[in-house]
Design a protein around this motif. Structure first.
Motif, PDB file in Angstrom:
ATOM      1  N   PHE A  91      73.415  68.286  55.174  1.00  0.00           N
ATOM      2  CA  PHE A  91      71.941  68.268  54.161  1.00  0.00           C
ATOM      3  C   PHE A  91      72.458  67.613  52.940  1.00  0.00           C
ATOM      4  O   PHE A  91      73.598  67.416  52.528  1.00  0.00           O
ATOM      5  CB  PHE A  91      71.600  69.746  54.142  1.00  0.00           C
ATOM      6  CG  PHE A  91      72.155  70.746  53.088  1.00  0.00           C
ATOM      7  CD1 PHE A  91      71.889  70.674  51.623  1.00  0.00           C
ATOM      8  CD2 PHE A  91      73.211  71.060  53.576  1.00  0.00           C
ATOM      9  CE1 PHE A  91      72.597  71.334  51.212  1.00  0.00           C
ATOM     10  CE2 PHE A  91      73.943  72.191  52.907  1.00  0.00           C
ATOM     11  CZ  PHE A  91      73.512  72.322  51.525  1.00  0.00           C
ATOM     12  N   LEU A  92      71.470  67.042  52.166  1.00  0.00           N
ATOM     13  CA  LEU A  92      71.738  66.542  51.117  1.00  0.00           C
ATOM     14  C   LEU A  92      70.292  66.730  50.259  1.00  0.00           C
ATOM     15  O   LEU A  92      69.169  67.105  50.641  1.00  0.00           O
ATOM     16  CB  LEU A  92      71.709  64.927  51.071  1.00  0.00           C
ATOM     17  CG  LEU A  92      71.085  63.942  51.677  1.00  0.00           C
ATOM     18  CD1 LEU A  92      70.104  63.534  50.680  1.00  0.00           C
ATOM     19  CD2 LEU A  92      71.694  62.784  52.368  1.00  0.00           C
ATOM     20  N   THR A  93      70.442  66.602  48.655  1.00  0.00           N
ATOM     21  CA  THR A  93      69.428  66.903  47.809  1.00  0.00           C
ATOM     22  C   THR A  93      69.170  65.614  47.105  1.00  0.00           C
ATOM     23  O   THR A  93      69.843  64.817  46.911  1.00  0.00           O
ATOM     24  CB  THR A  93      69.497  68.104  47.088  1.00  0.00           C
ATOM     25  OG1 THR A  93      70.892  68.017  46.192  1.00  0.00           O
ATOM     26  CG2 THR A  93      69.797  69.488  47.901  1.00  0.00           C
ATOM     27  N   ILE A  94      67.716  65.731  46.866  1.00  0.00           N
ATOM     28  CA  ILE A  94      67.400  64.588  46.053  1.00  0.00           C
ATOM     29  C   ILE A  94      66.444  64.957  44.925  1.00  0.00           C
ATOM     30  O   ILE A  94      65.491  65.570  45.267  1.00  0.00           O
ATOM     31  CB  ILE A  94      66.487  63.398  47.030  1.00  0.00           C
ATOM     32  CG1 ILE A  94      67.718  62.861  48.005  1.00  0.00           C
ATOM     33  CG2 ILE A  94      66.110  62.180  45.975  1.00  0.00           C
ATOM     34  CD1 ILE A  94      66.808  61.765  48.991  1.00  0.00           C
ATOM     35  N   GLY A  95      66.795  64.454  43.915  1.00  0.00           N
ATOM     36  CA  GLY A  95      65.867  64.952  42.697  1.00  0.00           C
ATOM     37  C   GLY A  95      65.658  66.447  42.267  1.00  0.00           C
ATOM     38  O   GLY A  95      64.580  66.428  41.670  1.00  0.00           O
ATOM     39  N   LEU A  96      66.553  67.181  42.700  1.00  0.00           N
ATOM     40  CA  LEU A  96      66.188  68.611  42.354  1.00  0.00           C
ATOM     41  C   LEU A  96      66.767  68.824  40.795  1.00  0.00           C
ATOM     42  O   LEU A  96      67.878  68.458  40.754  1.00  0.00           O
ATOM     43  CB  LEU A  96      66.706  69.454  43.582  1.00  0.00           C
ATOM     44  CG  LEU A  96      66.139  69.422  44.998  1.00  0.00           C
ATOM     45  CD1 LEU A  96      66.600  70.482  45.855  1.00  0.00           C
ATOM     46  CD2 LEU A  96      64.855  69.553  44.796  1.00  0.00           C
ATOM     47  N   SER A  97      66.404  69.896  40.266  1.00  0.00           N
ATOM     48  CA  SER A  97      66.828  70.372  39.175  1.00  0.00           C
ATOM     49  C   SER A  97      68.460  71.131  39.518  1.00  0.00           C
ATOM     50  O   SER A  97      68.533  71.411  40.510  1.00  0.00           O
ATOM     51  CB  SER A  97      65.967  71.338  38.267  1.00  0.00           C
ATOM     52  OG  SER A  97      65.827  72.498  39.135  1.00  0.00           O
ATOM     53  N   ASN A  98      69.155  71.150  38.429  1.00  0.00           N
ATOM     54  CA  ASN A  98      70.450  71.875  38.821  1.00  0.00           C
ATOM     55  C   ASN A  98      70.374  73.405  39.294  1.00  0.00           C
ATOM     56  O   ASN A  98      71.041  73.544  40.429  1.00  0.00           O
ATOM     57  CB  ASN A  98      71.436  72.016  37.539  1.00  0.00           C
ATOM     58  CG  ASN A  98      71.896  70.521  37.245  1.00  0.00           C
ATOM     59  OD1 ASN A  98      72.056  69.629  37.929  1.00  0.00           O
ATOM     60  ND2 ASN A  98      72.270  70.365  35.892  1.00  0.00           N
ATOM     61  N   LEU A  99      69.412  74.162  38.852  1.00  0.00           N
ATOM     62  CA  LEU A  99      69.171  75.374  39.328  1.00  0.00           C
ATOM     63  C   LEU A  99      68.557  75.482  40.693  1.00  0.00           C
ATOM     64  O   LEU A  99      69.122  76.124  41.506  1.00  0.00           O
ATOM     65  CB  LEU A  99      68.206  76.313  38.369  1.00  0.00           C
ATOM     66  CG  LEU A  99      67.953  77.340  38.704  1.00  0.00           C
ATOM     67  CD1 LEU A  99      69.111  78.352  38.871  1.00  0.00           C
ATOM     68  CD2 LEU A  99      66.702  78.282  37.851  1.00  0.00           C
ATOM     69  N   LEU A 100      67.517  74.587  40.956  1.00  0.00           N
ATOM     70  CA  LEU A 100      66.856  74.642  42.135  1.00  0.00           C
ATOM     71  C   LEU A 100      67.966  73.962  43.343  1.00  0.00           C
ATOM     72  O   LEU A 100      68.139  74.678  44.390  1.00  0.00           O
ATOM     73  CB  LEU A 100      65.832  73.760  42.225  1.00  0.00           C
ATOM     74  CG  LEU A 100      64.890  73.668  43.464  1.00  0.00           C
ATOM     75  CD1 LEU A 100      64.618  75.244  43.899  1.00  0.00           C
ATOM     76  CD2 LEU A 100      63.542  72.957  43.149  1.00  0.00           C
TER      77      LEU A 100
END
Length: 113
Positions: A6-15
């Motif tokens: 999985f990878l994340t895009i554009g999420l805040s650090n907390l999220l």
């Protein structure tokens, strides 16, 4: 469960941290990256077969391009401060049309658009 990335895009650090921790608990999922935007992800030539992309709900033409380019990707949009999610994926499907005349066939095919 078959291993996936999985990878994340554009999420805040907390999220991003909350999502990453939740996926890491599954054991068979590995975080392979974090991108600021979908465009930066598309510009990076990564191997993302069987990858789950988790991002903010800004579905754009770039998101659709990612789905077209990486057809086995599952795109998850995080909404409402991680209280709601949407799943996007390309799924080939077959629809049995049964017996019909050529005119009915054309009408059925065109009505699917």
């Amino acid at each position: 469960m078959e291993p996936a990335n999985f990878l994340t895009i554009g999420l805040s650090n907390l999220l991003d941290g909350l999502i990453t921790n939740a996926f890491n608990k599954r054991g068979s999922l590995e975080n392979i990256g974090r991108y600021e935007s979908i465009q930066k992800f598309l510009n990076h030539s990564a191997t993302v077969d069987r990858t789950i992309i988790i991002m903010e709900p800004k579905i754009s033409e770039d998101c659709l391009d990612a789905l077209r380019q990486y057809q086995k990707v599952r795109l998850v949009c995080v909404e409402n401060s991680a209280k709601s999610f949407s799943l996007w994926k390309l799924e080939p499907r077959q629809q049995t049309l049964g017996e019909m005349s050529p005119d009915e066939l054309i009408k059925t095919i065109l009505s699917e658009d």
